[in-house]
Motif scaffolding. Structure first.
Motif, PDB file in Angstrom:
ATOM      1  N   UNK A   1       1.635 -14.918   1.830  1.00 49.80           N
ATOM      2  CA  UNK A   1       2.782 -14.928   0.932  1.00 49.80           C
ATOM      3  C   UNK A   1       3.864 -15.741   1.612  1.00 49.80           C
ATOM      4  N   UNK A   2       4.096 -16.961   1.092  1.00 51.30           N
ATOM      5  CA  UNK A   2       5.017 -17.862   1.778  1.00 51.30           C
ATOM      6  C   UNK A   2       5.806 -18.633   0.752  1.00 51.30           C
ATOM      7  N   UNK A   3       6.700 -19.457   1.211  1.00 48.84           N
ATOM      8  CA  UNK A   3       7.474 -20.294   0.303  1.00 48.84           C
ATOM      9  C   UNK A   3       6.537 -21.137  -0.533  1.00 48.84           C
ATOM     10  N   UNK A   4       6.943 -21.443  -1.719  1.00 47.95           N
ATOM     11  CA  UNK A   4       6.105 -21.848  -2.836  1.00 47.95           C
ATOM     12  C   UNK A   4       5.076 -22.940  -2.694  1.00 47.95           C
ATOM     13  N   UNK A   5       4.896 -23.590  -1.552  1.00 46.30           N
ATOM     14  CA  UNK A   5       3.967 -24.709  -1.515  1.00 46.30           C
ATOM     15  C   UNK A   5       2.535 -24.374  -1.179  1.00 46.30           C
ATOM     16  N   UNK A   6       2.232 -23.116  -0.971  1.00 48.24           N
ATOM     17  CA  UNK A   6       0.885 -22.767  -0.567  1.00 48.24           C
ATOM     18  C   UNK A   6      -0.132 -22.998  -1.665  1.00 48.24           C
ATOM     19  N   UNK A   7      -1.323 -23.442  -1.296  1.00 43.87           N
ATOM     20  CA  UNK A   7      -2.347 -23.708  -2.302  1.00 43.87           C
ATOM     21  C   UNK A   7      -2.949 -22.412  -2.811  1.00 43.87           C
ATOM     22  N   UNK A   8      -3.122 -22.338  -4.104  1.00 46.44           N
ATOM     23  CA  UNK A   8      -3.776 -21.198  -4.726  1.00 46.44           C
ATOM     24  C   UNK A   8      -5.145 -21.616  -5.225  1.00 46.44           C
TER      25      UNK A   8
END
Lengths: 115, 115
Positions: free
Chosen positions: B97-104
């Motif tokens: 859970x991190x700032x919005x750039x993590x790949x889903x």
């Protein structure tokens, strides 16, 4: 609040022709930008993403996109499409300040590649 | 490495019933998000779980709920089903859970039909 507009709901194109799928976004804060592809009866697959740095981003399957901050756009391009590129394409944003993975999607563009 | 799995793949329910959908994230991924996809509304964020806690919530009524287990598997529940709940429900997992750039990474979805 953020929003994403995909300007074309359907894009028909002939095989080996170039294609551009258009995406504009609205946000009062800095954003991360994504393009996903969805093949029939499947989930979403990430094509490419812009986080920072070079505004020209290269992705999988020969796709690339250019981030234009002044135009608030992130258009997806491919110089020569194949029949197998037929799918639905989604542009999405998340924000620097939005902890976690919440994505806001556009309505999608259906790319139809004809022989 | 196995991808995101969702069960069941298809469900048919009647109005007023409740339903539970399951999502197993990629091994090692600890964050799970849920999205609803309909022809009219497109892809909309439902909620996100990390470390068994709901961290983000979309704009859906309280009939929609979820939970995450200690092994990161997640379930979502819809009570008192309405015809408008017919949709493809997509689960996505990411490492943390991190700032919005993590790949889903998305699963294939569960197709829910409410009669």
């Amino acid at each position: 609040a953020q929003s994403v507009t995909q300007l074309d709901s359907q894009v028909p194109v002939f095989e080996e022709a170039p294609v551009e799928l258009r995406c504009n976004y609205s946000s009062s804060v800095s954003v991360y930008l994504f393009w996903y592809v969805q093949y029939p009866n499947q989930g979403l697959q990430l094509l490419l993403k812009y986080l920072s740095g070079s505004t020209l981003v290269k992705g999988i399957n020969g796709f690339e996109a250019e981030f234009n901050k002044s135009q608030t756009s992130f258009h997806l391009r491919k110089p020569s499409v194949h029949i197998s590129d037929t799918a639905e394409y989604f542009c999405a944003v998340s924000t620097y300040y939005n902890q976690g993975g919440k994505l806001i999607f556009g309505q999608g563009t259906e790319l139809s590649v004809k022989p | 490495k196995a991808g995101v799995t969702q069960t069941p793949r298809y469900l048919i329910k009647t109005r007023g019933q409740q339903v539970t959908l399951s999502c197993s994230p990629i091994s090692g991924h600890r964050s799970v998000s849920w999205y609803q996809q309909t022809p009219g509304q497109g892809l909309q964020f439902l909620f996100e779980y990390f470390s068994e806690t709901q961290r983000n919530k979309g704009n859906f009524p309280g009939r929609f709920s979820g939970r995450q287990f200690s092994n990161s598997r997640s379930e979502m529940n819809v009570s008192t089903l309405e015809l408008g709940d017919s949709a493809l429900y997509l689960c996505a997992s990411s490492l943390t859970f991190s700032a919005g750039g993590g790949e889903q990474f998305f699963g294939p979805g569960t197709r829910l039909t409410v009669l």
